[in-house]
Structures are given as C-alpha cells and as structure tokens.
Scaffold this active site. Structure first.
Site, PDB file in Angstrom:
ATOM      1  N   CYS A  83      -2.788   1.235   3.385  1.00 36.38           N
ATOM      2  CA  CYS A  83      -1.399   1.694   3.093  1.00 36.38           C
ATOM      3  C   CYS A  83      -1.687   2.715   2.058  1.00 36.38           C
ATOM      4  O   CYS A  83      -0.601   3.326   1.392  1.00 36.38           O
ATOM      5  CB  CYS A  83      -0.657   0.757   2.947  1.00 36.38           C
ATOM      6  SG  CYS A  83      -0.347  -0.396   4.341  1.00 36.38           S
ATOM      7  N   HIS A 346       7.517   4.496   6.041  1.00 37.34           N
ATOM      8  CA  HIS A 346       6.030   4.231   5.581  1.00 37.34           C
ATOM      9  C   HIS A 346       4.905   4.829   6.498  1.00 37.34           C
ATOM     10  O   HIS A 346       4.402   3.864   7.205  1.00 37.34           O
ATOM     11  CB  HIS A 346       5.731   2.580   5.116  1.00 37.34           C
ATOM     12  CG  HIS A 346       4.640   2.308   4.716  1.00 37.34           C
ATOM     13  ND1 HIS A 346       3.814   3.083   4.059  1.00 37.34           N
ATOM     14  CD2 HIS A 346       3.864   1.228   4.646  1.00 37.34           C
ATOM     15  CE1 HIS A 346       2.660   2.440   3.602  1.00 37.34           C
ATOM     16  NE2 HIS A 346       2.814   1.290   4.101  1.00 37.34           N
TER      17      HIS A 346
END
Length: 398
Positions: A83, A346
């Site tokens: 991430c 995201h």
C-alpha cells in the site's frame, strides 16, 4: 546550488470503483502523467528517470504505462511496496534527484484492481506477510474476516482495551473523512453520512464497519521531482513545493517481539521512526504541521497514527477526536482533507502520489473548497504491511 528537492508538478485521475472506469492502466497513467507535466510546465523529454509503482500487474507494467508519455530511453524502475508503493516511487525519485543522479525525475503510480477484499495472488509461494499474520494470530484468534480489516481492527481493539478509546471514536474518523470527500471531485465516494449511518453500516471486523474501511479502486497519480538547479534554470519557483524531509522505514524487531501488540504489528513503530527522521531532516516539530494526508486504510489506523506522528501522546489519540481537532475549524492539524483512503479511494500504487498531489495543492492554495487557509507545512504518511512506511514533509519553495 544545494541538494534540495522540489515537487514541480502533480496530477491524478479520478479514483473509481474497479470495473467502472473507462480504459485501463496505460490510459490512466498517461492522463496522470500528462497532467503532472503540464502542471510542471515541462515536456516529458526533460524527465531523466522514472519510478513507476503498482502492486497488481505483470512485470514491466511500469514501462507499458510510461511509454504512453514518450520513448526516450530513460531508466524505468518498477516499484512494488504494497500500500506504500506510490510514496516508495516518490522516495526513489527524490533520492535520484537529491544525490545528483538526475535533475528531473518522475514518480508515477497506478492500479487496476479487482472488486472485493485484497487477497494473496500466489498461494503456492511463501506469504510475505506470513510472519505478521502468524504473530497477530498468537495474540488474537482469527475470526474468518478478510486479513486487512482483521489486522487493523485488532489494532483498534488493542487501543480500546489499553487506552480507553471507543468504537465511536473510530466511527467519527469515518464520518469526518466521508464529509471531507464531498468537496473532492477526484474521490471515489463523495457522499456525506451521519455518524449513526457510519456506526450502523455492516460490520466488517469489530469495531470497523464498512464505512470505516477503504475500498479497492482504479486510478493513477503522478509527481515530477526536480533539483534546485532545474527549478532555477526553468524559473519554476512560483509553484514548486519543497520536499523538506522524507524517510522510509521497514519493520523493526518490535513488530514480532514477545511483548508486541497488534498496533506494532501493523506498523506503529515504523511510522513513528519515519516521522521522527523526516521531522529531523526538515528541522520542524510535529506541532508545526498544518495539514496531513495519512494512511487511513481503516479508521482505527488514522487514530493510532495520530500518536505515531506525534500529534498526540501515545494513548491519547482519541482526545483529538473528542476535540474534533483534525477537521476544519479544529485546533489541527487538518487530517485527510481529500477524504483519505476511506472515501477518496485506495488504488494501491497511486495512493501515495494522490496524497502528494493533495498536499501540493494545499500548500499552493489550489485546493478549492478543501483549502486550509494559511497552510505552510504539510505531512504525508503512507504505509504498506509487509512492510514499509514513508513519511514526507513539504513546504512551499522559498
């Protein structure tokens, strides 16, 4: 000239639900890259190196993406750090410029994702997060929920039990970030909810409801990083934003130690160390930060990260929520004016560069309805389990 480094251009696509966005990652990368180059006021042939981040894609997808901008033979490095991939690409671009390898470098990130919770793609390989998951399972028995919300939800449970925060504190963060996203045309979600709606949404992993969890997303973002010499030669001072401090850290022994907890397993110590290093390089204290884009993959992580970044003492992050300090009109810092990962979306490879874009707009006074008046110091926090934490401090050039 010094070895100071500057972001001279940023750009991004809208973030969208997987499968709903027209085109594919090459088109999205082209859009974000062209926007960043136009924002910088330079042509692609000025870029000397490129660092391209993505998680879900074949090898050399970075070249496939960046070739849409030009074929100049420059080095193209593919970056995958879970991430924190986008900010890892930014970290590498800044290193190349800071150490004189290039005067102008591009950090580009994208993701073309599947719907639903994240999963491991190579079940016959050793799981890179196996040590984290095994250590957490020894502390809290698995409950059959997806691994990411389970890990961060467990970290939230630890904070509740150890420091007295409540599920309502986490819900308020979800409420705040959805409210902020209403003013962000790039956000995947632009809907405002009541606090009761946030609390009453489907439970994913106690205490996290669906509206406190970031979605999977499609999209791309880009930043152009340049040296002081390049900025001066091209007279780009009017919109340049200095990267005043930056650090990347990975897991410490504390993540897996006998006395560890779920908050450390999901990166508290990495984030704290990276923040302290970035503050030291920038020559500032946490109290001087005006606006923040931090990694709220789940609302619990935003609250815990308040403490890791030094905005509250350890164990007191929920007091910022009680005071409503991290939204407009609060005592600050303003956190996630973009809507954060929870509401902006995201797409893993693009997230860190979208954070960079938002903060550059804030420091330039170009954030429109999201603008924090008088913002002078900005901080970006991006974390990937497995693990890597990147913290960046920005301020206007000169």
């Amino acid at each position: 000239m010094t070895n100071r480094t500057y972001v001279i251009g940023v750009g991004m696509t809208t973030f969208d639900k997987p499968g709903t966005k027209e085109g594919g990652y090459p088109e999205w990368a082209k859009e974000a890259g062209e926007k960043a180059l136009a924002d910088a006021g330079v042509a692609y042939d000025a870029v000397q190196q490129a660092f391209v981040g993505y998680v879900y894609g074949d090898s050399t997808s970075g070249q496939r993406a960046i070739y849409t901008l030009g074929l100049t033979g420059i080095p193209v490095v593919n970056v995958n750090n879970n991430c924190s991939t986008g900010s890892s690409a930014l970290f590498l671009a800044r290193q190349a410029v800071k150490h004189g390898v290039a005067d102008c470098a591009m950090a580009l990130g994208f993701e073309q994702m599947e719907r639903g919770s994240l999963s491991m793609k190579f079940p016959d390989h050793a799981n890179p997060m196996g040590p984290h998951m095994d250590r957490m399972a020894a502390l809290r028995a698995p409950e059959g929920t997806p691994f990411a919300p389970a890990m961060f939800g467990n970290a939230g449970r630890d904070h509740i039990e150890r420091y007295g925060s409540t599920a309502e504190h986490f819900a308020w963060i979800g409420w705040k970030n959805h409210k902020h996203s209403v003013n962000n045309p790039y956000a995947q979600f632009q809907d405002e909810y009541t606090l009761d709606q946030i609390k009453g949404a489907r439970m994913i992993h106690e205490p996290l409801t669906k509206l406190q969890c970031s979605p999977t997303s499609d999209g791309a973002a880009c930043a152009i990083v340049a040296s002081e010499r390049f900025v001066d030669e091209h007279d780009l001072w009017s919109h340049a934003v200095e990267i005043a401090g930056q650090a990347m850290t990975t897991d410490y022994a504390s993540s897996f130690a006998d006395e560890t907890d779920c908050m450390r397993i999901v990166g508290f110590d990495m984030s704290q160390a990276a923040a302290n290093q970035a503050y030291a390089e920038a020559g500032i204290a946490a109290s001087e930060v005006d606006v923040v884009e931090l990694h709220d993959c789940f609302s619990a992580n935003e609250l815990i990260t308040y403490e890791a970044l030094g905005f509250a003492e350890v164990g007191h992050g929920h007091e910022l929520v009680d005071a409503q300090a991290t939204t407009y009109g609060g005592a600050g810092p303003l956190v996630n004016p973009s809507g954060g990962l929870i509401s902006k979306g995201h797409p893993l490879g693009a997230t860190g560069l979208a954070q960079c874009s938002e903060l550059c707009w804030q420091l330039r006074g170009q954030a429109d309805a999201r603008q924090l008046d008088g913002a002078k110091v900005a901080l970006q926090h991006n974390i990937g389990l497995g693990g890597a934490a990147v913290v960046t401090v920005y301020r206007p050039a000169r």
